[in-house]
Write a protein that holds these residues in place. Structure first.
Motif, PDB file in Angstrom:
ATOM      1  N   THR A  65       0.846  -1.187   0.000  1.00  0.00           N
ATOM      2  CA  THR A  65       0.000   0.000   0.000  1.00  0.00           C
ATOM      3  C   THR A  65       0.883   1.239   0.000  1.00  0.00           C
ATOM      4  O   THR A  65       1.789   1.358   0.829  1.00  0.00           O
ATOM      5  CB  THR A  65      -0.929   0.022   1.232  1.00  0.00           C
ATOM      6  N   MET A  66       0.630   2.133  -0.971  1.00  0.00           N
ATOM      7  CA  MET A  66       1.362   3.393  -1.076  1.00  0.00           C
ATOM      8  C   MET A  66       0.415   4.442  -1.626  1.00  0.00           C
ATOM      9  O   MET A  66      -0.538   4.120  -2.344  1.00  0.00           O
ATOM     10  CB  MET A  66       2.560   3.250  -2.016  1.00  0.00           C
ATOM     11  N   GLY A  74     -11.232  16.892 -12.202  1.00  0.00           N
ATOM     12  CA  GLY A  74     -10.518  18.079 -12.648  1.00  0.00           C
ATOM     13  C   GLY A  74      -9.356  18.528 -11.789  1.00  0.00           C
ATOM     14  O   GLY A  74      -8.787  19.582 -12.040  1.00  0.00           O
ATOM     15  N   GLN A  75      -8.995  17.736 -10.779  1.00  0.00           N
ATOM     16  CA  GLN A  75      -7.843  18.136  -9.973  1.00  0.00           C
ATOM     17  C   GLN A  75      -7.043  16.925  -9.498  1.00  0.00           C
ATOM     18  O   GLN A  75      -7.551  15.812  -9.448  1.00  0.00           O
ATOM     19  CB  GLN A  75      -8.274  18.976  -8.779  1.00  0.00           C
ATOM     20  N   TRP A  76      -5.783  17.170  -9.176  1.00  0.00           N
ATOM     21  CA  TRP A  76      -4.908  16.121  -8.670  1.00  0.00           C
ATOM     22  C   TRP A  76      -5.154  15.951  -7.178  1.00  0.00           C
ATOM     23  O   TRP A  76      -5.160  16.918  -6.428  1.00  0.00           O
ATOM     24  CB  TRP A  76      -3.440  16.469  -8.913  1.00  0.00           C
ATOM     25  N   VAL A  77      -5.353  14.701  -6.750  1.00  0.00           N
ATOM     26  CA  VAL A  77      -5.521  14.393  -5.333  1.00  0.00           C
ATOM     27  C   VAL A  77      -4.637  13.202  -4.977  1.00  0.00           C
ATOM     28  O   VAL A  77      -4.340  12.353  -5.821  1.00  0.00           O
ATOM     29  CB  VAL A  77      -7.000  14.079  -4.967  1.00  0.00           C
ATOM     30  N   VAL A  78      -4.203  13.142  -3.710  1.00  0.00           N
ATOM     31  CA  VAL A  78      -3.391  12.034  -3.223  1.00  0.00           C
ATOM     32  C   VAL A  78      -4.307  11.063  -2.491  1.00  0.00           C
ATOM     33  O   VAL A  78      -5.065  11.464  -1.606  1.00  0.00           O
ATOM     34  CB  VAL A  78      -2.270  12.535  -2.292  1.00  0.00           C
ATOM     35  N   VAL A  79      -4.254   9.791  -2.908  1.00  0.00           N
ATOM     36  CA  VAL A  79      -5.081   8.754  -2.290  1.00  0.00           C
ATOM     37  C   VAL A  79      -4.227   7.506  -2.052  1.00  0.00           C
ATOM     38  O   VAL A  79      -3.296   7.240  -2.806  1.00  0.00           O
ATOM     39  CB  VAL A  79      -6.300   8.386  -3.182  1.00  0.00           C
ATOM     40  N   PRO A  80      -4.540   6.722  -1.007  1.00  0.00           N
ATOM     41  CA  PRO A  80      -3.825   5.463  -0.813  1.00  0.00           C
ATOM     42  C   PRO A  80      -4.312   4.436  -1.833  1.00  0.00           C
ATOM     43  O   PRO A  80      -5.473   4.450  -2.235  1.00  0.00           O
ATOM     44  CB  PRO A  80      -4.190   5.050   0.614  1.00  0.00           C
ATOM     45  N   ALA A  81      -3.412   3.561  -2.243  1.00  0.00           N
ATOM     46  CA  ALA A  81      -3.789   2.517  -3.198  1.00  0.00           C
ATOM     47  C   ALA A  81      -3.025   1.229  -2.874  1.00  0.00           C
ATOM     48  O   ALA A  81      -1.929   1.261  -2.318  1.00  0.00           O
ATOM     49  CB  ALA A  81      -3.476   2.963  -4.623  1.00  0.00           C
ATOM     50  N   LEU A  82      -3.630   0.114  -3.259  1.00  0.00           N
ATOM     51  CA  LEU A  82      -3.015  -1.202  -3.115  1.00  0.00           C
ATOM     52  C   LEU A  82      -2.374  -1.561  -4.455  1.00  0.00           C
ATOM     53  O   LEU A  82      -3.048  -1.571  -5.491  1.00  0.00           O
ATOM     54  CB  LEU A  82      -4.081  -2.235  -2.722  1.00  0.00           C
ATOM     55  N   TRP A  83      -1.085  -1.845  -4.431  1.00  0.00           N
ATOM     56  CA  TRP A  83      -0.313  -2.089  -5.654  1.00  0.00           C
ATOM     57  C   TRP A  83       0.160  -3.533  -5.728  1.00  0.00           C
ATOM     58  O   TRP A  83       0.410  -4.175  -4.716  1.00  0.00           O
ATOM     59  CB  TRP A  83       0.912  -1.178  -5.678  1.00  0.00           C
TER      60      TRP A  83
END
Length: 154
Positions: A65-66, A74-83
């Motif tokens: 997870t990173m 319409g905008q850049w957001v930071v979200v956690p994701a499972l890779w």
């Protein structure tokens, strides 16, 4: 790692993958360069994930997870994701090609007659949320002469 070293490290695997799967070698390397920051991203260093492929419910391999930046509404957001996490760069390249081949949303890519057209079809199919994704991949292919790896069969 500089771009020349990165390209040299991936070329053999990308060309072999292209012969086996019809994913152009130039696409494989340009996407890997863009997604991994020429092999320097934290995701690549900790998970050998060159392409930023997330782990969905069908993924049976290792994960990590990173955070990621997504272009949402319409905008850049930071979200956690499972890779997806891989044992090697080769495994990442092989899975990238298999991911594209088995996912019906990318079917149109395989009827393209050039790597730039393949890149545009990938973006149109929703591979990335970045609206400039295809242009970035194509720019890398041209800037670093990656189309030469396709041997006219792109």
């Amino acid at each position: 790692m500089n771009p020349s070293e990165f390209i040299m490290r991936l070329s053999t695997a990308a060309v072999a993958s292209a012969k086996a799967t019809s994913v152009p070698a130039s696409i494989t390397i340009a996407q890997a360069a863009l997604e991994s920051g020429w092999g320097e991203s934290a995701l690549t260093k900790t998970g050998n994930n060159l392409f930023g492929i997330k782990a969905d419910s069908l993924w049976r391999g290792q994960t990590l997870t990173m955070n990621t930046k997504e272009f949402i509404k319409g905008q850049w957001v930071v979200v956690p994701a499972l890779w997806r996490k891989y044992p090697s760069w080769q495994a990442s390249i092989d899975d990238h090609a298999a991911f594209l081949k088995r996912n019906p949303r990318y079917k149109a890519c395989f009827s393209c007659n050039s790597a730039p057209a393949f890149a545009k079809a990938l973006a149109q199919a929703g591979y990335a949320t970045d609206p400039a994704y295809a242009d970035k991949v194509i720019g890398l292919m041209k800037q670093h002469k990656l189309l030469d790896l396709d041997g006219g069969a792109a």
